[in-house]
Design an enzyme around this catalytic site. Structure first.
Site, PDB file in Angstrom:
ATOM      1  CE  LYS A   1      -4.011  -2.088   0.160  1.00  0.00           C
ATOM      2  NZ  LYS A   1      -4.939  -2.057   1.282  1.00  0.00           N
TER       3      LYS A   1
ATOM      4  CG  ASP B   1      -3.869  -6.864  14.340  1.00  0.00           C
ATOM      5  OD1 ASP B   1      -4.022  -5.658  14.616  1.00  0.00           O
ATOM      6  OD2 ASP B   1      -4.182  -7.370  13.242  1.00  0.00           O
TER       7      ASP B   1
ATOM      8  CD  GLU C   1      -6.852  -4.244  17.021  1.00  0.00           C
ATOM      9  OE1 GLU C   1      -6.832  -5.390  16.525  1.00  0.00           O
ATOM     10  OE2 GLU C   1      -6.956  -3.211  16.342  1.00  0.00           O
TER      11      GLU C   1
END
Lengths: 637, 637
Positions: free
Chosen positions: A239, A370, A399
Site C-alpha cells: 500500500k 491484533d 485488540e
C-alpha cells in the site's frame, strides 16, 4: 443430576460463568471468597476454604467465618503466578451443637444428666482422633462427665480443632483464579511507531533512534512501550501513502503486511535494524523501568516465507491460488489471512507458539494481539496456556474491537487485558453507563480494560474537532477511569488531522516515513507527565473498582470519586466534556460516604490547593482554555 | 477445564444455579429458551434448540432465531409431566456465508468467477447429503455455476435444510425443566380441620360431616381441601387444651403426635371414621372439582407402631431410651423425631415412600409437607423423584418456615410450592420488596409461592388487631398477588382470638373439639367467593409474573397492576393497609404501559363500574368499613 448433598454450597463468588472460566487477580491480592453454605436443621456448621496452585497436589485450608444469613467468607493469598484452584468444605460440629443445646437447658434449669453422658461420649470420640494437649483436655472432660468441664470454652475450642473427617462434605467441584502480575491491571502505555522516531526525512528511523526517545517517554511516566509489528514488510501489492492501492518507490508499506524475502514473524525489518538492535532497545527500556509490548498479528504479506513453505496454511481459490483478505466490497490484497481451522492448522498453531516463545526469549513479556476475535476461540485457549506454561509472567492485550460478547469471551479465555469502546463513549451518560458496566458489573471479575485514547487506526471525531482541550480531557478521563490506559504517539502533540469523514489519520505513518517534532508548540506533555505521576502515587487510580459518579448539575460536567478499598486514598475528578466553552455548576461531594466526614481539605493535583471545604454542596467551574479537568485529592480535615 | 469450543454457548435462560437444578413450568406452557451463541469471525451461524422428555432417547429439534447482539431464542412445548431436558446446537452455514460475501461483491460490481466456482463446489457437496427436490435443485445450481442459480433464495433455503453434520457443535451439557400440572402454580386452598366440621360438641366430627361441608367450600371457589394429619393420635404425654402439658380425659391431642395402638401414618383416626370413609370424602371432593391435600409430617407419638417395630429409626439417649423432640428450653414430649441420617435410615426412607404411595393409591395427589427444612436435603431429592416415577401428577407443598436459603433450596430440590413470609409482610414497602423478589427475581424460575393468610399455628398480629377489614384486605392481597393462596378454616369467620402475646389461636382446635357456626355474623364468605371467582376468570391472577406496583401517594394504600403476558387481561388492585381509617389520595395508572392507551373503562369487580377514565392521574378513596380493597378490571375505551 440434582445434587444430593446434605450440605448445600451455593452462589459462590467470585466466579465467571458459574466457574466455567477463572476469575482474575494479581500477585499479592487476597482472593476473597464468599458462598452460601447451609444444612437442614439446627446443627452448628463449620466451613473451610481449600486452595492450591493448580499445578500442585497439596490443598491448603483456611477456616471460613459466617457473615449471617447462611453466607460464609474467607480469603486466601496468591503467592505465585498462574492458575490457582479453590473449593469449599463444611461439616456439622457435633460437639458445638451438643454444647449449645446443653447450655440452653442449663440456663432453663433443666436436668442435664443424660446430656452430660452424651457430651462425654462425644468428647471421648474426639479425644481418640486428637493428639497433644487437646487430646488430654478432652479425655479429662470426658472422664469427668462434669458440666463445668464439658461446657468450658477451652473444651469446645479443643473439640473444634479435631473435626470428624466422616462428617466432612466437600464441594463437588473446584473453582479457579488466574493470578497475573500487577502490570496486567495497572500501567500507562505509549504506542511508538518505530519508523517515525527519527529526525531524517524519507527513511525509516532505527531502533537506535527509538532508543534515543526512551528517556523522554519514561519522563512522561509511561510503563509500557508498545511497538506495532517490527517485521519485514511485503512488497507485493504494498500500500502507498494514505492507504492508496499503489505504492510509490520508497514507500514503506503497512507493517501489518508481515513478511518478505528478509523473513517473517521472527525477523526484524532491516530498516529498523537487526535483532541485536532490538535486544538493545529492550534492554534500554528495562533500564528505564519500562517494558516492551510487541504486536502479534496473524497475517502475512504474499511475500512471507510461510506462503512458500506452507501454502497449506492459507485459504485457496478453486484455481489453487491463495486468497487475499476480503471484507466485501473491501479487498486487502497486500495481506493473506491464515486458515486456522484447516486440517493442516496444527503445525501452524505450533509455529505461532514458536513465534511467541521466540520473542519471549528476547525479553518481551507483553503481546498486543491484533484482531483476536477473527481467529478461533480454541486457538487462544491453547496458545495462551502454552505460553504461560513457559513464561507465566506474559501479559496479553486483546485488540478485539468487536461485539460485546466475543470481546468478553476472549477475556474469559485468558486475555489479560482488552481494548474497549472508550473512544466511542463521549457523553456524560455514555461514560457513566460504560464505566458502571466495567467497574461494577460481573465482567470486572475477568475483563481488565485498557483505555486507549487513540490508535493508528482511530482518531476519534471528538479529538478531530475539539483540539487541545479535548486531548486533555480525554487523557484525564482515560487515565483516571481505567487503571490501564494508553496513547499512540502524536496524541501528546494534539495531532488531529484526519482523512475526510474518517477516523483515519491523514498522512498516517502506517504507510509512510514521518519525522515528528516531539516538542512542537501546543503539546500536552507536561499534563501527561503529571497525570501519570498522580496515577503512580494514588492507589485509588490503580483499580477499576472504587468508582462512584457524583452529582454535577451541568450536563457537560462529569464528576466522579475514585477511592482505594480502605478509603485511605480519595480523589474526585471533574472533567469538562465540552472543549469549546467554560462550563460551571453546582456539584455534590458526599464527604461522609467517602470516609472524609463533613469537612475535608481539597488540593487540585493539576492546579493548586483549594483549602478546606465543608458540607456536600460546592460549585465548580472548568475553563477548557485553562484546564478542562481537575483532580482533587481529598483528605479529612 | 476451560471450554475450547469454537462456538460459544453462554448465559442460557431460564436456568437455576447455572443448570444445577431444573426450572419449573406447567403442562401446556412453552419453554422459552434464550442463549448467547457466537463464533469468531464473519461466518453466518445457524442454531437449534434440542429437547426431549428426560426418560426418552430421541431429541426433537427446533430452529433458533437471532434476536440481535448474539442472543438467540426458541421455544419448545411441554406435552408430558416430569423432567424434560434441553440443549443447544449451532453451526456455521458455509453456503449462506459464501452467498452473503458473493452478493456484496456482486453489488460492488466485482468479478465473481472464482466465487461462483466456490459456490458450485459447496452446492455440490450439500447436494450429496441432501435428497429429493433439494438435492435436485442444488445439483442443478452446482452444474450451472451460474450467479442467478447459485445466489437464488430457493438455493439458499435448500442448502440451509441440509447442514453439514461435521460443522455442528453441541452444547457440552443439557439443562432441565420440570413440568407439573397447572394446579402446581394456580389454586385456592381451604385448610379444613376435620375434627371441627360437625355440629355435636365434645366429639370428633367424622369424614361424613366433613363431606357435608364440601358444597359450601366449593361454592366459596376453593380448588384444594387440605387436611392436617388424619392419623391416630398418641396417648402418651398427649397435650391438653391450649397446648397444656396434661390432657384432660376426652381431650383429643394434637394430630401431629401421629400414631397409636390403632395405627400410624397409613391409618385413619377412628374418631374421623374409616379408610373407606376417607375414600368417600376424596370422591366427594373430586365430584365438586376439588382435590384433597394431605399433611405429611415425619414425626411420631411415643405410641406409634414404628417405635416398637423400628426403635433403630429414632434418636436414643445414652441409657437407651428414645429421645423426644426438644428445642431447648422447649420440650415436645408427645413427639419422637425420626433419625433420618442414621445408618438404619435406608429402610425408614423406604417406609416413608410407602406411606406416600399408600395415600396416592387412595386418590391423594397433593401433599403438604410439614417442616421439610428439618429433614436432610437428600431425603427430599430421593423421595420426590421416587413418588413422581409412579405418580407424576403429585404436587408437594413445602411448609418450610425457615431462613430464605434453605426455603429456596427445598424448592430447587423439587417441592412444587412453598409457604412464604407473606403473613409477616404487612407494610407497603415490605409487600413491594417481597413481591419484587418473588415475581421478578431469579427465584421465579423455581419457587412457586402459596400465600396462606393464616394457619393453625399463625394468627398474625395484624388480624388479631385489625378485625374484619384486615381479614378482607389480607385475603385480597394473598389472592391477587400470588397465583396460589390459602386460608385455614375460621379465617372466613374473622376468628381472631389469640393466646396472650402470641400468634397462637386461643382455644385452638389443634388440642380440642370445636363446633363452629360457619355462617356466623360478620363472616366474609361472600367476598371470598367473589375473589376466587375473579381469580378463575382472570388469567392475570394465575401467574406470579405480570405484576407492577403503581404510584399511590398515600403510604397506607398499596396499588398494583396484574396483567397477562399478552396484556389482554389487565387488573389494577388497590388495598387500604390501614384497617382503622379511611385512606385516600392521588394514584397513577399508566394506561399506555398496560396496553390500554390513554382512556380506558374501569369496573370494580368488588363493587360497581366506575366508567371511562382518561389519563394517568386519578384519585382513590378506600373505606375499611365498606370495602378496604378494589379490584379494577381495565379495558381499552
Amino acid at each position: 443430576m440434582i445434587s444430593s448433598a446434605a450440605i448445600a454450597f451455593e452462589c459462590l463468588s467470585p466466579c465467571v460463568n458459574d466457574g466455567a472460566f477463572p476469575v482474575k487477580r494479581e500477585l499479592g491480592d487476597p482472593v476473597e471468597v464468599e458462598a452460601d453454605i447451609f444444612h437442614h436443621g439446627h446443627g452448628i456448621l463449620a466451613a473451610a476454604l481449600l486452595h492450591r496452585p493448580a499445578a500442585t497436589r497439596r490443598w491448603r485450608e483456611v477456616p471460613m467465618r459466617e457473615l449471617g444469613n447462611d453466607r460464609w467468607a474467607a480469603e486466601f493469598p496468591l503467592e505465585s503466578l498462574g492458575l490457582h484452584e479453590f473449593a469449599l468444605a463444611a461439616w456439622v460440629d457435633a460437639f458445638a451443637s451438643w454444647r449449645r443445646a446443653a447450655e440452653r437447658k442449663q440456663a432453663a434449669g433443666q436436668d442435664l444428666s443424660s446430656d452430660l453422658l452424651e457430651g462425654a461420649a462425644l468428647a471421648a470420640a474426639i479425644a481418640a482422633r486428637a493428639s497433644g494437649d487437646d487430646a488430654a483436655l478432652l479425655r479429662a472432660a470426658a472422664r469427668s462427665a462434669d458440666a463445668a468441664a464439658l461446657l468450658a470454652a477451652e473444651t469446645a475450642a479443643a473439640a473444634a480443632r479435631w473435626p470428624d473427617p466422616k462428617a466432612r462434605q466437600r464441594s463437588e467441584r473446584n473453582w479457579t483464579v488466574r493470578c497475573e502480575r500487577p502490570r496486567a491491571r495497572f500501567g500507562s502505555w505509549y504506542e511508538m511507531f518505530p519508523r517515525s522516531q527519527g529526525t531524517v526525512p524519507g527513511r525509516s528511523a532505527t531502533f537506535a533512534e527509538c532508543e534515543a526517545r526512551l528517556p523522554e517517554i519514561a519522563a512522561l511516566g509511561f510503563d509500557v512501550v508498545y511497538l506495532p509489528p517490527i517485521h519485514p514488510i511485503g512488497r507485493t501489492k504494498r500500500k502507498g501513502r494514505n492507504n492508496s492501492l499503489v505504492a510509490a518507490p520508497g514507500d514503506p508499506g503497512s507493517p501489518y503486511a508481515i513478511g518478505s524475502e528478509q523473513g517473517g514473524h521472527d525477523a526484524v525489518e532491516p530498516g529498523l535494524g537487526t535483532l541485536a538492535d532490538f535486544d538493545r532497545f529492550v534492554a534500554a527500556c528495562h533500564a528505564l523501568q519500562m517494558e516492551v509490548a510487541l504486536d502479534f498479528a496473524i497475517n502475512c504479506s504474499p511475500d512471507h516465507p510461510w506462503v512458500r513453505e506452507h501454502p497449506e496454511w492459507f485459504f485457496h481459490r478453486p484455481d489453487g491460488t491463495i486468497k487475499y483478505a476480503e471484507n466485501p466490497p473491501k479487498r486487502y490484497e497486500d495481506i493473506y489471512p491464515l486458515d486456522l481451522e484447516a486440517p493442516a492448522s496444527e503445525s501452524l498453531w505450533r509455529e505461532l507458539l514458536r513465534v511467541l516463545v521466540f520473542w519471549a526469549q528476547h525479553g518481551v513479556r507483553i503481546f498486543r494481539v491484533d484482531n483476536p476475535h477473527t481467529k478461533p476461540f480454541p486457538l487462544w485457549s491453547w496458545l495462551l496456556d502454552q505460553v504461560w506454561a513457559l513464561y507465566p509472567d506474559v501479559i496479553f492485550l486483546s485488540e478485539a474491537f468487536t461485539r460485546p460478547k466475543p470481546m468478553k469471551r476472549l477475556a474469559k479465555l485468558g486475555f489479560s487485558q482488552s481494548y474497549t469502546y472508550f473512544t466511542w463513549r463521549n457523553s456524560k451518560q455514555e461514560l457513566a453507563d460504560y464505566l458502571a458496566e466495567l467497574a461494577l458489573g460481573p465482567s470486572r471479575q475477568y475483563f481488565r480494560p485498557n483505555f486507549f485514547v487513540n490508535t493508528p487506526d482511530i482518531l476519534p471525531e471528538g479529538l478531530q474537532r475539539g483540539g487541545r482541550p479535548a486531548f486533555l480531557s480525554r487523557m484525564v478521563l482515560a487515565a483516571t477511569l481505567s487503571p490501564s490506559w494508553g496513547m499512540y504517539n502524536g496524541f501528546e502533540l494534539c495531532e488531529n488531522r484526519s482523512l475526510p469523514s474518517s477516523e483515519e489519520y491523514a498522512d498516517s505513518e502506517k504507510y509512510e516515513f514521518k519525522v515528528w517534532d516531539w516538542n512542537r508548540p501546543g503539546n500536552i506533555k507536561d499534563a501527561i507527565a503529571r497525570v501519570n505521576q498522580i496515577r503512580r502515587q494514588h492507589p485509588a487510580l490503580q483499580r477499576i473498582e472504587g468508582l462512584r459518579f457524583l452529582r454535577a448539575d451541568n450536563p457537560q460536567m462529569l464528576l466522579y470519586a475514585r477511592f482505594s478499598r480502605d478509603l485511605a486514598d480519595v480523589l474526585v475528578v471533574g472533567v469538562n466534556l465540552d472543549p469549546f466553552a467554560v462550563q460551571h455548576g453546582p456539584i455534590e461531594i458526599p464527604g461522609p460516604d467517602l470516609g472524609l466526614g463533613d469537612s475535608f481539605t481539597v488540593e487540585d493535583l493539576l492546579g493548586a490547593p483549594r483549602g478546606l471545604w465543608r458540607g456536600q454542596h460546592h460549585y465548580l467551574r472548568l475553563d477548557p482554555a485553562d484546564s478542562p479537568a481537575v483532580i482533587f485529592h481529598l483528605r479529612p480535615a
